[in-house]
Design an enzyme around this catalytic site. Structure first.
Site, PDB file in Angstrom:
ATOM      1  N   THR A 133      38.165  57.730  49.599  1.00 27.53           N
ATOM      2  CA  THR A 133      37.142  56.596  49.600  1.00 27.53           C
ATOM      3  C   THR A 133      37.534  55.391  48.954  1.00 27.53           C
ATOM      4  O   THR A 133      38.544  55.276  48.133  1.00 27.53           O
ATOM      5  CB  THR A 133      36.019  57.034  48.880  1.00 27.53           C
ATOM      6  OG1 THR A 133      35.078  55.918  48.757  1.00 27.53           O
ATOM      7  CG2 THR A 133      36.307  57.584  47.275  1.00 27.53           C
ATOM      8  N   TYR A 176      31.845  60.575  40.991  1.00 26.84           N
ATOM      9  CA  TYR A 176      32.351  60.644  42.557  1.00 26.84           C
ATOM     10  C   TYR A 176      33.658  59.884  42.694  1.00 26.84           C
ATOM     11  O   TYR A 176      34.479  60.411  43.236  1.00 26.84           O
ATOM     12  CB  TYR A 176      31.229  60.100  43.329  1.00 26.84           C
ATOM     13  CG  TYR A 176      31.602  59.831  44.888  1.00 26.84           C
ATOM     14  CD1 TYR A 176      31.655  61.125  45.814  1.00 26.84           C
ATOM     15  CD2 TYR A 176      32.196  58.612  45.339  1.00 26.84           C
ATOM     16  CE1 TYR A 176      32.354  60.835  47.182  1.00 26.84           C
ATOM     17  CE2 TYR A 176      32.570  58.680  46.618  1.00 26.84           C
ATOM     18  CZ  TYR A 176      32.621  59.456  47.603  1.00 26.84           C
ATOM     19  OH  TYR A 176      33.209  59.590  48.762  1.00 26.84           O
TER      20      TYR A 176
END
Length: 356
Positions: A133, A176
């Site tokens: 990501t 995250y």
């Protein structure tokens, strides 16, 4: 139907293969003649329909293992059958990671470690290609921003022209960002430490058919679903934040190209997004959706969310050069394609001519 391994063929393993990107990737691989083993816990709402769609389209190519990525025994069995691994299974929302950091850690970091350890112990050195990501770069708060046409833009002309490159220092924010960032580094290190051919894609915003968008993840599809239903949309921040959006077929092309060229690119990370040509603000996307649907969207505004980047655009030059990628689908055309698919699936009752 017998699993490919039973028939003496090694499938391509796609963890998270019933998810949005995973299902599109599995479909592409099956269309190209590969047997595909979809490994998915089927926890995310709507993914059962993606698996049913894959089985209907490719009854002789698709097999499934319904199991959690943290189930080491089931995972080792699946990896033991495979010829290559595309690891897409993950906890995908920053918000969820903040409310349940342990779940996020175990799914994203422990799950990735179990994949890598199973590959290390396998009898072949199969490639591992990992979905990371752009959050590994943090909030990019050191980049000076101004406003251009109602959207944030870097003041540095080089960054504005090309985006964020892979040599940007890593800076993990939120649970995250930490879990995906650590997993990203584990995947790259497996090439150094164990000679496993690996590659990492640090993805920006991927969108397209088979995306079950929610407020926490898959925002382009979420915006469209809400608009087609005539429902209001919540904007966190001022709506001027910018992302480079990439149509899912272009993302899948990159994954397939990485597998084909894994010998040359092993141990590398690539930023994967729409690039500067597909950099859009939330407000611009909403305006496009209003044009497509012929409906005005009611917007509710709320505070910025933790870890949200005001501006992120991928520098895609390395990926284009090393993987031979074509230019990405223009974002307005891609959103129209997604709108058509959502109208068909959700039966939104919008006249077809209004979707063009």
């Amino acid at each position: 139907m017998n699993a490919p391994a039973v028939l003496g063929r090694r499938p391509v393993l796609v963890t998270g293969g019933a998810g949005f990107i995973g299902a599109n990737l599995a479909d592409r691989l099956a269309r190209e003649g590969h047997d595909v083993l979809v490994y998915d816990a089927l926890l995310r709402p709507g993914v059962e329909s993606n698996l049913a769609w894959l089985r209907q389209r490719h009854p002789r190519r698709i097999s499934a293992a319904v199991a959690d990525i943290r189930d080491g025994s089931a995972l080792a069995a699946a990896v033991g059958e495979a010829q290559a691994v595309f690891h897409l299974a993950a906890q995908v929302a920053v918000t969820t990671s903040l409310t349940d950091p342990r779940e996020d850690f175990e799914t994203n970091l422990l799950g990735t470690f179990l994949v890598l350890d199973a590959v290390r112990r396998a009898d072949t050195r199969m490639p591992v290609i990992f979905a990371s990501t752009n959050k590994v770069y943090g909030d990019l708060g050191d980049i000076g921003l101004g406003l251009s046409d109602g959207a944030y833009a870097p003041r540095d002309p080089a960054i504005r022209a090309h985006g964020i490159a892979e040599d940007r220092p890593l800076d993990f924010h939120t649970p995250y960002g930490c879990s995906k960032g650590a997993a990203d580094q584990y995947v790259l290190d497996w090439a150094r430490s164990y000679g496993v051919p690996t590659a990492v894609f640090r993805m920006s915003c991927i969108y397209g058919p088979r995306q079950m968008g929610t407020e926490d993840q898959g925002w382009v599809a979420h915006f469209l679903i809400r608009a087609l239903r005539g429902e209001p949309i919540s904007i966190y921040g001022d709506g001027r934040q910018v992302r480079d959006v990439l149509f899912v077929d272009d993302a899948v092309e990159a994954y397939c190209a990485a597998w084909q060229r894994i010998g040359a690119i092993s141990g590398q990370a690539f930023n994967l997004g729409g690039g500067p040509a597909n950099a859009v603000s939330l407000r611009q996307v909403l305006g496009c959706i209003e044009e497509i649907t012929g409906r005005q969207i009611h917007r509710d505004h709320a505070d910025w969310r933790a870890g949200d980047q005001r501006w992120y655009v991928s520098d895609t030059r390395r990926a284009a050069r090393e993987l031979g990628l074509r230019p990405a689908l223009p974002w307005r055309r891609g959103i129209a394609v997604l709108a058509d698919w959502l109208r068909e699936v959700h039966g939104a009752g919008v006249p077809a001519e209004a979707m063009r």
